[in-house]
Design an enzyme around this catalytic site. Structure first.
Site, PDB file in Angstrom:
ATOM      1  CG  ASP A   1      73.576 -12.521  24.173  1.00 20.78           C
ATOM      2  OD1 ASP A   1      72.475 -12.913  23.771  1.00 20.78           O
ATOM      3  OD2 ASP A   1      74.184 -11.545  23.674  1.00 20.78           O
TER       4      ASP A   1
ATOM      5  CG  ASP B   1      81.669 -13.240  16.715  1.00 20.08           C
ATOM      6  OD1 ASP B   1      81.923 -12.950  17.910  1.00 20.08           O
ATOM      7  OD2 ASP B   1      80.645 -12.848  16.129  1.00 20.08           O
TER       8      ASP B   1
ATOM      9  CG  ASP C   1      70.259  -8.752  23.103  1.00 16.38           C
ATOM     10  OD1 ASP C   1      71.514  -8.785  23.218  1.00 16.38           O
ATOM     11  OD2 ASP C   1      69.693  -9.043  22.041  1.00 16.38           O
TER      12      ASP C   1
HETATM   13  P1  ATP Z   1      74.370  -7.516  19.707  1.00 23.57           P
HETATM   14  O1  ATP Z   1      73.438  -8.410  20.496  1.00 23.57           O
HETATM   15  O2  ATP Z   1      74.590  -6.202  20.294  1.00 23.57           O
HETATM   16  O3  ATP Z   1      74.038  -7.488  18.271  1.00 23.57           O
HETATM   17  P2  ATP Z   1      76.267  -9.550  20.383  1.00 23.57           P
HETATM   18  O4  ATP Z   1      77.771  -9.577  20.361  1.00 23.57           O
HETATM   19  O5  ATP Z   1      75.623  -9.775  21.715  1.00 23.57           O
HETATM   20  O6  ATP Z   1      75.826  -8.197  19.745  1.00 23.57           O
HETATM   21  P3  ATP Z   1      74.753 -11.810  19.500  1.00 23.57           P
HETATM   22  O7  ATP Z   1      74.340 -12.157  18.120  1.00 23.57           O
HETATM   23  O8  ATP Z   1      73.729 -11.499  20.509  1.00 23.57           O
HETATM   24  O9  ATP Z   1      75.782 -10.622  19.338  1.00 23.57           O
HETATM   25  O10 ATP Z   1      75.665 -13.017  20.001  1.00 23.57           O
HETATM   26  C1  ATP Z   1      76.143 -13.110  21.320  1.00 23.57           C
HETATM   27  C2  ATP Z   1      77.565 -13.632  21.315  1.00 23.57           C
HETATM   28  O11 ATP Z   1      77.599 -14.930  20.737  1.00 23.57           O
HETATM   29  C3  ATP Z   1      78.553 -12.819  20.507  1.00 23.57           C
HETATM   30  O12 ATP Z   1      79.074 -11.735  21.217  1.00 23.57           O
HETATM   31  C4  ATP Z   1      79.603 -13.846  20.181  1.00 23.57           C
HETATM   32  O13 ATP Z   1      80.453 -14.072  21.286  1.00 23.57           O
HETATM   33  C5  ATP Z   1      78.782 -15.106  19.973  1.00 23.57           C
HETATM   34  N1  ATP Z   1      78.401 -15.270  18.552  1.00 23.57           N
HETATM   35  C6  ATP Z   1      77.249 -14.897  17.965  1.00 23.57           C
HETATM   36  N2  ATP Z   1      77.239 -15.216  16.664  1.00 23.57           N
HETATM   37  C7  ATP Z   1      78.408 -15.827  16.420  1.00 23.57           C
HETATM   38  C8  ATP Z   1      78.991 -16.412  15.261  1.00 23.57           C
HETATM   39  N3  ATP Z   1      78.355 -16.420  14.089  1.00 23.57           N
HETATM   40  N4  ATP Z   1      80.234 -16.963  15.399  1.00 23.57           N
HETATM   41  C9  ATP Z   1      80.864 -16.980  16.590  1.00 23.57           C
HETATM   42  N5  ATP Z   1      80.375 -16.430  17.685  1.00 23.57           N
HETATM   43  C10 ATP Z   1      79.159 -15.865  17.628  1.00 23.57           C
HETATM   44 MG    MG Z   2      73.487  -9.967  22.056  1.00 25.64          MG
END
Ligand code: ATP
Ligand code: MG
Length: 427
Positions: A61, A134, A59
């Site tokens: 963000d 993170d 997805d």
């Molecule tokens: P995916 O959606 O493929 O699982 P993602 O990296 O996009 O991976 P998300 O959970 O959608 O993960 O979160 C989007 C972004 O928000 C992350 O890439 C990170 O930068 C930030 N993020 C999410 N959760 C945390 C957290 N617990 N601590 C710090 N930053 C976070």
């Molecule tokens: Mg994501």
């Protein structure tokens, strides 16, 4: 340890591989619309990271300096959600794009023993927002104004090296949010990356901090770990860092039993294989298998005659579920599926096939799942159910008249007195 640079490295469009063709039209619409309204707007997280390494993101963000209410006023179909912090979910072109407002890492964030419990201080700049991301590979921002990528923590280098590295001090960052340990493991499993040594070092020791996380949040993480096509690797990594026991301690305690260990291994492989084949993966099926080993331990080996087996099973199920819910909160609608699959195991095994129930069980909406689960148990080496699986497999292969001969005389007689039911529900 990596710190965030106040001025990021700006990688101009010709020097990176993220093209607008890789971004969904819905995400592009959101970025442009925010930008035209005078706000800053960036793609961040998986949508940038995955494209840069040639993968298709799950997805997109978006992050902006517009506040959630301002985002809401710009889009027709937008909902504000979230308790720890407000997020805007923009629904567009049949897709959902998550829009977050820049957030800051403030010394005065509400914390409990270092864990951030409220994290809703908005920041005015993307520079500040980068500090609270993170991992370095998640702190890459795609700027819609000039299509460049902003790299705050050498995330590009870590992407190339295949490294999961926390931004800032690992100890502090895990204390702030212990779920980051699960996220490190998940990204390592999903991307085939290594967790950088300093980021990996504290995990085994800090695993216990996960007990402070609301079990409903851990359920969401469990789905991402196991139902996204990398279940086997997630399990391997969770075991390696001693984290599996934080999520499923009762299953962990059964893994020394070779049959149960094999059962878990098979369901993990099966789940990944289904994703490869684009088949749906049901959380209820997966969790029924994951909790079957401890459930079996709760069942008496020789219950004796006259004991209601269904009641025993239901009782054991309630006990194990109550204990498990403390760690990972499984929603009610999924529990119902798990209990059906478990209950049907009794109807598919033992000497029940001669009873009239053996035919009505075919019409149970969960028959197929229960049969698949029985197959899994047999493949794991559970000899008690091998004969039952063979019988059902044969039964499902044969056509209607031949099925009659597989049934015992009792069942045949009873069935001949009843009008025939339709064949629906065999799948
Ligand atoms: P995916 O959606 O493929 O699982 P993602 O990296 O996009 O991976 P998300 O959970 O959608 O993960 O979160 C989007 C972004 O928000 C992350 O890439 C990170 O930068 C930030 N993020 C999410 N959760 C945390 C957290 N617990 N601590 C710090 N930053 C976070
Ligand atoms: Mg994501």
């Amino acid at each position: 340890m990596k710190t965030v640079q106040n001025t990021p490295i700006r990688i101009p469009r010709p020097d990176h591989t993220l093209s607008r063709h890789h971004i969904s039209q819905a995400a592009l619409d959101v970025l442009y619309h925010l930008n035209r309204a005078g706000y800053q707007a960036f793609l961040v997280g998986g949508g940038v990271r995955d494209v840069l390494i040639g993968r298709v993101p799950k997805d997109f963000d978006v992050v902006t300096n517009a506040h959630p209410e301002q985002v809401k006023s710009l889009f027709h179909h937008c909902r504000l959600i979230g308790r720890r912090f407000l997020l805007a979910h923009v629904h567009l072109r049949g897709e959902m794009v998550e829009v977050a407002t820049f957030r800051a890492h403030h010394g005065d964030d509400a914390t409990e023993n270092g864990r951030i419990v409220r994290d809703n201080v908005y920041a005015s700049s993307v520079d500040e927002d980068a500090l609270r991301r993170d991992f370095t590979i998640n702190a890459l921002y795609y700027d819609i104004r000039d299509f460049s990528v902003l790299d705050y923590a050498n995330g590009m280098a870590d992407l190339r090296a295949g490294l999961i590295r926390l931004v800032g001090s690992p100890l502090l960052r895990y204390q702030e949010d212990p779920v980051r340990m699960l996220r490190a493991v998940r990204f390592a499993a999903k991307l085939g990356f290594r967790i950088e040594p300093q980021t990996a070092a504290p995990i085994s020791e800090l695993g216990g901090l996960l007990s402070n996380i609301p079990p409903a949040r851990l359920f969401e993480e469990v789905l991402k770990l196991f139902l996204s096509g990398h279940a086997v690797q997630s399990f391997v990594q969770l075991q390696h860092y001693d984290l599996f026991k934080q999520l499923f301690p009762y299953t962990e305690a059964c893994l020394d039993d070779p049959i149960m260990g094999t059962l878990i291994d098979l369901v993990l492989r099966n789940t990944d294989q289904r994703k490869i084949e684009n088949k749906p993966v049901a959380p209820g099926f997966f969790l029924a298998a994951l909790l079957w080993p401890p459930l079996s331990r709760f069942l008496p080996e020789n219950p004796g005659k006259g004991i209601n087996q269904q009641e025993l099973l239901l009782n054991a199920a309630q006990q194990i579920l109550a204990k498990q819910q403390v760690h990972v909160a499984i929603p009610r609608r999924i529990i119902v599926v798990m209990q059906d699959i478990w209950r049907l195991q009794l109807r598919l095994t033992g000497n029940r096939r001669g009873k009239k129930k053996s035919l009505s069980v075919l019409e149970h909406p969960r028959f197929r799942a229960a049969y698949d689960f029985l197959l899994l148990r047999a493949n794991a080496g559970d000899e008690q159910v091998a004969a039952d699986v063979d019988w059902w497999t044969q039964f499902l292969k044969t056509n209607d008249p031949e099925r009659e001969t597989l049934l015992s005389p009792v069942a045949r007689k009873k069935r001949s007195r009843r009008p025939r039911k339709s064949k629906k529900g065999h799948e």
